[in-house]
Scaffold this motif. Structure first.
Motif, PDB file in Angstrom:
ATOM      1  N   GLN A  83      -4.674  41.971  -1.639  1.00 42.87           N
ATOM      2  CA  GLN A  83      -4.710  41.762  -0.197  1.00 42.87           C
ATOM      3  C   GLN A  83      -5.220  40.370   0.150  1.00 42.87           C
ATOM      4  O   GLN A  83      -4.651  39.670   0.998  1.00 42.87           O
ATOM      5  CB  GLN A  83      -5.601  42.823   0.462  1.00 42.87           C
ATOM      6  CG  GLN A  83      -5.742  42.635   1.970  1.00 42.87           C
ATOM      7  CD  GLN A  83      -6.654  43.676   2.603  1.00 42.87           C
ATOM      8  OE1 GLN A  83      -7.067  44.631   1.935  1.00 42.87           O
ATOM      9  NE2 GLN A  83      -6.968  43.503   3.864  1.00 42.87           N
ATOM     10  N   THR A  84      -6.272  39.943  -0.522  1.00 40.57           N
ATOM     11  CA  THR A  84      -6.885  38.653  -0.210  1.00 40.57           C
ATOM     12  C   THR A  84      -5.956  37.499  -0.567  1.00 40.57           C
ATOM     13  O   THR A  84      -5.805  36.535   0.202  1.00 40.57           O
ATOM     14  CB  THR A  84      -8.225  38.515  -0.952  1.00 40.57           C
ATOM     15  OG1 THR A  84      -9.070  39.619  -0.599  1.00 40.57           O
ATOM     16  CG2 THR A  84      -8.928  37.225  -0.574  1.00 40.57           C
ATOM     17  N   TRP A 136      -8.132  44.850  -3.713  1.00 44.81           N
ATOM     18  CA  TRP A 136      -8.735  43.865  -2.804  1.00 44.81           C
ATOM     19  C   TRP A 136      -8.169  42.468  -3.070  1.00 44.81           C
ATOM     20  O   TRP A 136      -7.852  41.723  -2.131  1.00 44.81           O
ATOM     21  CB  TRP A 136     -10.252  43.864  -2.986  1.00 44.81           C
ATOM     22  CG  TRP A 136     -10.961  42.760  -2.257  1.00 44.81           C
ATOM     23  CD1 TRP A 136     -11.387  42.778  -0.951  1.00 44.81           C
ATOM     24  CD2 TRP A 136     -11.282  41.457  -2.767  1.00 44.81           C
ATOM     25  NE1 TRP A 136     -11.967  41.566  -0.634  1.00 44.81           N
ATOM     26  CE2 TRP A 136     -11.912  40.733  -1.721  1.00 44.81           C
ATOM     27  CE3 TRP A 136     -11.103  40.833  -3.987  1.00 44.81           C
ATOM     28  CZ2 TRP A 136     -12.364  39.430  -1.865  1.00 44.81           C
ATOM     29  CZ3 TRP A 136     -11.544  39.529  -4.145  1.00 44.81           C
ATOM     30  CH2 TRP A 136     -12.164  38.838  -3.105  1.00 44.81           C
ATOM     31  N   THR A 195     -18.556  42.204  -7.481  1.00 43.20           N
ATOM     32  CA  THR A 195     -18.039  43.515  -7.124  1.00 43.20           C
ATOM     33  C   THR A 195     -19.067  44.625  -7.329  1.00 43.20           C
ATOM     34  O   THR A 195     -18.837  45.760  -6.927  1.00 43.20           O
ATOM     35  CB  THR A 195     -16.780  43.838  -7.947  1.00 43.20           C
ATOM     36  OG1 THR A 195     -17.075  43.676  -9.344  1.00 43.20           O
ATOM     37  CG2 THR A 195     -15.631  42.927  -7.570  1.00 43.20           C
TER      38      THR A 195
END
Length: 260
Positions: free
Chosen positions: A213-214, A210, A66
């Motif tokens: 969502q993933t 993130w 990240t």
């Protein structure tokens, strides 16, 4: 079973065995022609099921790559995620057995515990509302792949290179101020790296959004009660038996680890 599915299972089995044998494997991309991210995550999920079959309990996720520093260090260009189990967790102050790993390195991070499930389309406000506690944390990354010769698909298949996590006490910090949290890492009293929360995709909460969502795209939610580490503030540093790591988070406290 198709030939490609059989190859996925074979690579997953080799990576899983490496946790105990410490015999590294060749990069999955060299074994499976045109290995893609979806295939790499299938290999990772096979290992998660294998751990669960052995009685491990998955207690959370780590998000990796990240920060620009870690992407440059490992030569990749996007985040990834892995899982960790109850037997991969250490508490701050507990000696870390170096022999449990193959080629370990450490990263300073923040960890979050959740009091609600996160939907795939969670807004940043929903992410904030779902956070129960914030912790200082260190991730021990490790590679079951020989010589850390990894690209994105390789580290994904290898559970995002997760080795273990070290969780410190909960800290009192405003969620809107996480980007300004600073961490300075020293190994045996020598500077080993530093960074700020803003180095983690601009804000350590953004990787959590993130991940929601993933995982949602894979048909999974981040569950209430989960622990999530959202990525390193700086590049990772290798350690050896007898070393001592100190991570200074300024006004938010510090973490100290010893490696046996």
């Amino acid at each position: 079973m198709s030939q490609i599915a059989q190859l996925h299972d074979e690579v997953a089995s080799q990576l899983f065995d490496a946790y105990t044998s410490h015999k590294t494997v060749v990069p999955p991309r060299e074994t499976i022609d045109k290995l893609d991210i979806a295939g790499a995550y299938r290999i990772q999920r096979w290992q998660q099921r294998a751990f669960e079959d052995q009685g491990h309990t998955v207690i959370g996720h780590k998000i990796g790559l990240t920060s620009l520093a870690m992407q440059q260090q490992l030569g990749v260009a996007s985040p990834d995620f892995g899982f960790f189990t109850d037997r991969m967790r250490f508490d701050a102050g507990q000696p870390i057995p170096t022999a449990s790993f193959i080629a370990p390195k450490v990263e300073p991070e923040l960890a979050f515990t959740l009091n609600a499930d996160l939907p795939a389309d969670a807004s940043l406000a929903q992410v904030q509302e779902a956070i129960d506690t914030v912790h200082l944390a260190v991730e021990i990354i490790d590679s079951r792949i020989a010589n850390w010769d990894i690209r994105l698909v390789d580290t994904v298949a290898d559970n995002a290179s997760c080795g273990a996590i070290v969780l410190g006490d909960a800290i009192d910090v405003e969620l809107g101020e996480l980007a300004g949290v600073e961490a300075t890492m020293t190994l045996n009293n020598e500077a080993a790296g530093s960074g700020k929360g803003s180095d983690v995709m601009g804000d350590p909460l953004i990787p959590l959004q993130w991940l929601a969502q993933t995982l949602g795209e894979q048909g999974t939610l981040i569950k209430a009660g989960s622990i999530v580490l959202t990525g390193s503030f700086c590049g990772a540093v290798a350690f050896a038996p007898g070393d001592k790591l100190d991570v200074d988070y300024g006004t938010h406290g510090s973490l100290s680890l010893t490696f046996s």
